[in-house]
Design a protein around this motif. Structure first.
Motif, short mmCIF file in Angstrom:
data_model
loop_
_atom_site.label_atom_id
_atom_site.label_comp_id
_atom_site.label_asym_id
_atom_site.label_seq_id
_atom_site.Cartn_x
_atom_site.Cartn_y
_atom_site.Cartn_z
N ASP A 30 14.19 5.97 -4.03
CA ASP A 30 13.07 6.86 -4.29
C ASP A 30 12.05 6.19 -5.21
OD1 ASP A 30 11.93 9.65 -4.08
OD2 ASP A 30 12.22 9.58 -6.25
N ARG A 31 12.53 5.55 -6.27
CA ARG A 31 11.61 4.86 -7.19
C ARG A 31 10.89 3.71 -6.49
NH1 ARG A 31 15.85 6.04 -10.80
NH2 ARG A 31 16.86 4.04 -10.39
N ALA A 32 11.62 2.93 -5.69
CA ALA A 32 11.00 1.81 -4.96
C ALA A 32 9.96 2.33 -3.96
CB ALA A 32 12.08 1.00 -4.25
N GLY A 72 3.39 5.22 7.21
CA GLY A 72 4.47 4.76 8.07
C GLY A 72 5.05 3.40 7.75
N ASN A 73 4.76 2.42 8.60
CA ASN A 73 5.35 1.09 8.51
C ASN A 73 4.88 0.33 7.27
OD1 ASN A 73 7.15 -0.83 9.60
ND2 ASN A 73 5.39 -2.05 10.29
N SER A 74 3.73 0.71 6.71
CA SER A 74 3.24 -0.01 5.54
C SER A 74 4.10 0.25 4.30
CB SER A 74 1.78 0.35 5.25
OG SER A 74 1.68 1.69 4.85
N ARG A 81 12.06 -5.50 3.35
CA ARG A 81 12.06 -6.85 2.77
C ARG A 81 12.79 -6.88 1.42
NH1 ARG A 81 6.80 -6.90 4.96
NH2 ARG A 81 5.86 -6.34 2.96
N GLN A 82 12.83 -5.72 0.74
CA GLN A 82 13.55 -5.63 -0.54
C GLN A 82 15.05 -5.45 -0.34
OE1 GLN A 82 11.84 -2.69 -3.22
NE2 GLN A 82 9.78 -3.17 -2.49
N GLY A 83 15.49 -5.37 0.91
CA GLY A 83 16.92 -5.27 1.18
C GLY A 83 17.42 -3.92 1.63
N TYR A 84 16.54 -2.96 1.75
CA TYR A 84 16.96 -1.65 2.24
C TYR A 84 17.02 -1.69 3.76
CZ TYR A 84 16.00 0.00 -2.48
OH TYR A 84 16.01 0.18 -3.83
N PRO A 85 18.09 -1.18 4.36
CA PRO A 85 18.24 -1.25 5.83
C PRO A 85 17.41 -0.17 6.53
CG PRO A 85 20.14 -0.16 4.87
CD PRO A 85 19.26 -0.58 3.73
N LEU A 86 16.09 -0.35 6.57
CA LEU A 86 15.20 0.65 7.12
C LEU A 86 14.41 0.12 8.31
CD1 LEU A 86 13.73 1.96 3.75
CD2 LEU A 86 15.60 2.95 5.06
N THR A 87 14.20 1.01 9.30
CA THR A 87 13.40 0.63 10.46
C THR A 87 12.25 1.60 10.71
OG1 THR A 87 14.92 1.82 11.90
CG2 THR A 87 15.30 -0.55 11.62
N SER A 88 12.38 2.85 10.21
CA SER A 88 11.35 3.84 10.47
C SER A 88 11.31 4.88 9.35
CB SER A 88 11.59 4.53 11.82
OG SER A 88 12.82 5.23 11.80
N LEU A 89 10.27 5.70 9.42
CA LEU A 89 10.05 6.74 8.42
C LEU A 89 9.97 8.09 9.11
CD1 LEU A 89 9.21 7.56 5.45
CD2 LEU A 89 6.86 7.23 6.21
N ARG A 90 10.69 9.07 8.60
CA ARG A 90 10.57 10.45 9.07
C ARG A 90 10.19 11.30 7.87
NH1 ARG A 90 14.47 13.78 12.86
NH2 ARG A 90 13.46 12.30 14.23
N VAL A 91 9.14 12.10 8.04
CA VAL A 91 8.66 12.95 6.95
C VAL A 91 8.85 14.40 7.35
CG1 VAL A 91 6.69 13.55 5.51
CG2 VAL A 91 6.93 11.21 6.34
#
Length: 141
Positions: A30-32, A72-74, A81-91
């Motif tokens: 959340d902080r990142a 989104g992707n931004s 790149r910081q190491g979180y295993p993320l591919t997409s965003l859902r709001v």
């Protein structure tokens, strides 16, 4: 109340330790995430969880949700790149519950009402007189 640190208790129970570690990981994410957001947008949302590479974020209203979706992707790419295993965003919009109606917790006795009534009749200051009359209207049966 105990003065022991949380780690004192989490070390004794594996489930509690796992839950604490997961909560700390979400808080760190959340902080990142909020550091990547423009302006004060981070104050209006919070990371909920990560499901299968999808970052789920709760927005406080639909305007904030729309702005986050546009980003989104931004925001996902830098987190990946910081190491979180993320591919997409859902709001998702997290509706805020209505504020509870406050119940009247103070009432004046008959003697109190009479005393304020006499004071309102005798006071010379019009602002104070008006305030006392408003108080009496509110408390008279």
């Amino acid at each position: 109340m105990s003065s022991h640190p949380l780690s004192h208790f989490t070390g004794k129970d594996k489930q509690l330790a796992d839950l604490t570690a997961a909560a700390q990981a979400i808080l760190q994410l959340d902080r990142a995430f909020k550091r990547l957001l423009p302006g004060r947008l981070g104050e209006q949302c919070q990371v909920a969880c990560v499901r299968g590479g999808e970052l789920v974020v709760f927005a406080h209203n639909s305007t904030v949700a729309a702005r986050l979706r546009l980003l989104g992707n931004s925001v996902v790419a830098p987190l990946a790149r910081q190491g979180y295993p993320l591919t997409s965003l859902r709001v998702k919009v997290l509706p805020t519950p209505p504020k509870p109606v406050r119940q009247k917790s103070f009432s004046l006795s008959r003697a109190g009402i009479d005393a304020f009534s006499r004071a309102a009749d005798e006071v010379g200051n019009p602002v104070v007189k008006q305030a006392l009359q408003r108080l009496l209207r509110h408390h008279k049966p």
